[in-house]
Scaffold this active site. Structure first.
Site, mmCIF file in Angstrom:
data_model
loop_
_atom_site.group_PDB
_atom_site.id
_atom_site.type_symbol
_atom_site.label_atom_id
_atom_site.label_comp_id
_atom_site.label_asym_id
_atom_site.label_seq_id
_atom_site.Cartn_x
_atom_site.Cartn_y
_atom_site.Cartn_z
ATOM 1 N N ASP A 151 1.191 -0.155 1.921
ATOM 2 C CA ASP A 151 1.278 -1.601 1.660
ATOM 3 C C ASP A 151 2.622 -2.201 2.054
ATOM 4 O O ASP A 151 3.059 -3.197 1.483
ATOM 5 C CB ASP A 151 1.000 -1.904 0.165
ATOM 6 C CG ASP A 151 -0.234 -1.199 -0.317
ATOM 7 O OD1 ASP A 151 -1.245 -1.272 0.384
ATOM 8 O OD2 ASP A 151 -0.185 -0.565 -1.388
ATOM 9 N N ARG A 210 -14.074 23.487 7.906
ATOM 10 C CA ARG A 210 -14.881 23.652 9.132
ATOM 11 C C ARG A 210 -16.370 23.450 8.903
ATOM 12 O O ARG A 210 -17.207 24.090 9.527
ATOM 13 C CB ARG A 210 -14.625 25.035 9.756
ATOM 14 C CG ARG A 210 -13.194 25.181 10.213
ATOM 15 C CD ARG A 210 -12.844 26.586 10.530
ATOM 16 N NE ARG A 210 -12.856 27.412 9.335
ATOM 17 C CZ ARG A 210 -12.295 28.596 9.246
ATOM 18 N NH1 ARG A 210 -11.687 29.112 10.301
ATOM 19 N NH2 ARG A 210 -12.343 29.282 8.140
ATOM 20 N N THR A 226 -7.397 -2.997 -0.801
ATOM 21 C CA THR A 226 -8.659 -2.246 -0.764
ATOM 22 C C THR A 226 -9.349 -2.234 -2.118
ATOM 23 O O THR A 226 -10.554 -2.399 -2.209
ATOM 24 C CB THR A 226 -8.379 -0.784 -0.302
ATOM 25 O OG1 THR A 226 -7.788 -0.861 0.981
ATOM 26 C CG2 THR A 226 -9.644 0.037 -0.231
ATOM 27 N N ASP A 275 11.561 -12.412 1.641
ATOM 28 C CA ASP A 275 11.443 -13.702 0.951
ATOM 29 C C ASP A 275 11.018 -13.557 -0.509
ATOM 30 O O ASP A 275 11.282 -14.453 -1.319
ATOM 31 C CB ASP A 275 10.431 -14.599 1.687
ATOM 32 C CG ASP A 275 9.076 -13.924 1.812
ATOM 33 O OD1 ASP A 275 9.021 -12.818 2.390
ATOM 34 O OD2 ASP A 275 8.089 -14.467 1.298
ATOM 35 N N THR A 305 -8.431 5.786 -4.063
ATOM 36 C CA THR A 305 -9.129 4.524 -3.794
ATOM 37 C C THR A 305 -10.645 4.691 -3.944
ATOM 38 O O THR A 305 -11.386 3.719 -3.821
ATOM 39 C CB THR A 305 -8.823 4.035 -2.362
ATOM 40 O OG1 THR A 305 -9.253 5.040 -1.445
ATOM 41 C CG2 THR A 305 -7.345 3.767 -2.162
ATOM 42 N N LYS A 307 2.443 -3.200 7.334
ATOM 43 C CA LYS A 307 2.332 -2.678 8.704
ATOM 44 C C LYS A 307 1.400 -3.527 9.556
ATOM 45 O O LYS A 307 1.675 -3.778 10.719
ATOM 46 C CB LYS A 307 1.785 -1.240 8.695
ATOM 47 C CG LYS A 307 2.669 -0.241 8.025
ATOM 48 C CD LYS A 307 1.999 1.116 7.948
ATOM 49 C CE LYS A 307 0.851 1.219 6.984
ATOM 50 N NZ LYS A 307 1.155 1.091 5.572
ATOM 51 N N ASN A 310 -9.590 3.827 3.181
ATOM 52 C CA ASN A 310 -8.685 3.663 2.030
ATOM 53 C C ASN A 310 -7.556 2.687 2.376
ATOM 54 O O ASN A 310 -6.921 2.113 1.511
ATOM 55 C CB ASN A 310 -8.110 5.016 1.577
ATOM 56 C CG ASN A 310 -7.539 5.856 2.728
ATOM 57 O OD1 ASN A 310 -7.714 5.533 3.895
ATOM 58 N ND2 ASN A 310 -6.880 6.938 2.384
ATOM 59 N N ALA A 311 -7.302 2.505 3.679
ATOM 60 C CA ALA A 311 -6.236 1.589 4.113
ATOM 61 C C ALA A 311 -6.695 0.140 3.962
ATOM 62 O O ALA A 311 -7.881 -0.150 4.001
ATOM 63 C CB ALA A 311 -5.899 1.863 5.572
ATOM 64 N N GLY A 312 -5.736 -0.736 3.801
ATOM 65 C CA GLY A 312 -6.062 -2.160 3.747
ATOM 66 C C GLY A 312 -4.919 -2.933 4.377
ATOM 67 O O GLY A 312 -3.822 -2.962 3.831
ATOM 68 N N HIS A 313 -5.151 -3.490 5.556
ATOM 69 C CA HIS A 313 -4.100 -4.230 6.243
ATOM 70 C C HIS A 313 -4.441 -5.716 6.228
ATOM 71 O O HIS A 313 -5.439 -6.132 6.806
ATOM 72 C CB HIS A 313 -3.960 -3.743 7.691
ATOM 73 C CG HIS A 313 -3.481 -2.329 7.777
ATOM 74 N ND1 HIS A 313 -3.647 -1.534 8.878
ATOM 75 C CD2 HIS A 313 -2.811 -1.570 6.878
ATOM 76 C CE1 HIS A 313 -3.108 -0.347 8.646
ATOM 77 N NE2 HIS A 313 -2.599 -0.344 7.440
ATOM 78 N N GLN A 341 -1.514 3.996 5.300
ATOM 79 C CA GLN A 341 -0.839 4.466 4.074
ATOM 80 C C GLN A 341 0.674 4.524 4.354
ATOM 81 O O GLN A 341 1.152 3.912 5.296
ATOM 82 C CB GLN A 341 -1.368 5.836 3.605
ATOM 83 C CG GLN A 341 -2.769 5.806 3.019
ATOM 84 C CD GLN A 341 -3.867 5.795 4.042
ATOM 85 O OE1 GLN A 341 -3.861 6.563 4.973
ATOM 86 N NE2 GLN A 341 -4.834 4.914 3.865
#
Ligand code: IMP
Length: 407
Positions: A14, A141, A298, A331, A127, A17, A39-42, A222
């Site tokens: 977070d 495998r 997410t 900011d 997540t 990116k 699982n990522a959240g941009h 991540q």
């Protein structure tokens, strides 16, 4: 911008990116993801409109950029389908510029179920997207890979054995309901068209692009402190989120990486459980969370907040061999009277802080470093000096134009 740039989060995810990849993508031709899953959240703000990406590389918002999901990802077909549909509705085109590695391992509905029930007892605070269990199958495998979708009848016996195995875990270890085989099979059948449209030997494609001198961005997901090897184990994600993950997650050698941009917030946040030495529990924490809108993109979970930890960053910068830095959300600190930075830990591993005077001015419209208030400049210069690395980019708001390029 260098030819090929790796962009990585240096904290617990977070860091912002997505916005930086989107901004730098303007001067590049390809954006590749190499690890993690949905699982990522941009979150990216373009023309006042917010877009949240989970799997699709942040370069997709530029119409002429090629985007790749490399072999190192774990892929939920349902999640990807939904995301593509949503983006297509807003006019984004995927045709002839979106490529998925045949070697990506799939996240099945059973992985998601196992992740959810297991986390109730293990308490990592995942997540719940099935990422950990999918990587387990990869390493063991026995995973189903994207390329296996080519022939579903051939795949069926293997899938049956895997789903039976998952259901034994669900029923016997976690006293939970099994997932019917037909649900898993249907998900693959329903989304097989993703294979038809996007399957690619991405490693070969990448090698052609490198020979053609295309400008490539590698987009980490991540943060480095969630790395399976170098993060705060066991409170980590299940992939290699540091620079090493890029090499295996796409199949590219280190000599093709020309620069490594490490992204850190001007403070620190963390979602989920695990150590966080500079975490705050006072009014400052509330202010950081409120002003910084610190809720997971997410899961919507509130993020834990604290001061910047340079001691921890120093270690992870070495692991990644970061060549330049980007400080985001400066900011958010606008209204603070005093701001602290952790410069070391004492014998009890408690943080030792250096205190900075706040600038108490709104900086979100400032475009150049020298126009920042002197206190904000000092804050950034201290980070540079401590970490012995230039801060090339400073983000002062969510929009593309709220970005200061210092050099
Ligand atoms: P998992 O990746 O879902 O297995 O979760 C493992 C840990 O990584 C949990 O603490 C999650 O909150 C954290 N995590 C996973 N993805 C992200 C992300 O994109 N941002 C921040 N934290 C994440």
């Amino acid at each position: 911008m260098a030819q090929n740039t790796l962009i990585l989060g240096l904290q617990w995810g977070d860091e912002g990116k997505g916005k930086i990849v989107d901004a730098l993508a303007e001067n590049s031709e390809v954006v590749c993801r190499f690890q993690g899953g949905h699982n990522a959240g941009h979150t990216i703000k373009v023309d006042g409109e917010e877009k949240v990406l989970h799997l699709v590389p942040s370069g997709i918002l530029h119409p002429s950029i090629d985007c790749v999901l490399g072999n190192g990802l774990v892929l939920s077909l349902r999640a990807l389908s939904e995301e593509i549909l949503e983006l297509e509705k807003s006019g984004i085109n995927f045709k002839d510029r979106f490529y998925i590695s045949n070697d990506c391992c799939l996240i099945l509905p059973t992985h998601i179920q196992i992740d959810k029930v297991r986390d109730k007892s293990e308490g990592i605070g995942t997540t719940g997207k099935g990422v950990g269990p999918a990587y387990e199958d990869k390493v063991a495998r026995r995973a189903i890979r994207f390329g296996d979708l080519k022939d579903l009848s051939f795949l069926k016996p293997k899938l049956k054995i895997l789903v039976e195995y998952h259901n034994k875990i669900l029923m016997h270890l976690y006293d939970s309901d099994p997932v019917p085989f037909k649900d898993v099979e249907e998900e693959l059948v329903e989304h097989q068209k993703l294979y038809d449209k996007f399957h690619t030997p991405t490693q070969e494609l990448l090698s052609e692009w490198v020979q053609d001198n295309k400008k490539i961005i590698f987009e980490g997901a991540q943060g480095s402190m969630l790395d399976i090897d170098h993060g705060t184990y066991p409170y980590v994600t299940s992939s290699s989120t540091t620079a090493g993950g890029l090499l295996t997650g796409l199949g590219i050698g280190p000599k093709y990486i020309d620069s490594i941009l490490g992204i850190t917030k001007a403070y620190t946040t963390r979602v989920g459980e695990g150590p966080f030495p500079t975490e705050l529990f006072d009014e400052n924490a509330k202010q950081l969370a409120k002003i910084g809108h610190e809720f997971g993109a997410t899961t919507g979970r509130p993020r834990r907040c604290g001061w910047l930890d340079l001691k921890a960053l120093e270690k992870i910068m070495f692991v990644n061999s970061v060549t330049s830095l980007c400080v985001t959300k400066l900011d958010v600190l606008d209204r603070f009277k005093e701001i602290k930075i952790c410069i070391d830990y004492d014998e009890n591993q408690d943080p030792i802080y250096k205190t900075f005077i706040g600038w108490k001015t709104q900086i979100s419209n400032i475009k150049t470093f020298t126009d920042l208030p002197k206190e904000a400049q000092e804050y950034i210069l201290f980070i540079e000096t401590y970490l012995r690395c230039p801060v090339d980019i400073i983000s002062v708001g969510p929009s593309r134009d709220q970005t200061i390029y210092k050099s």
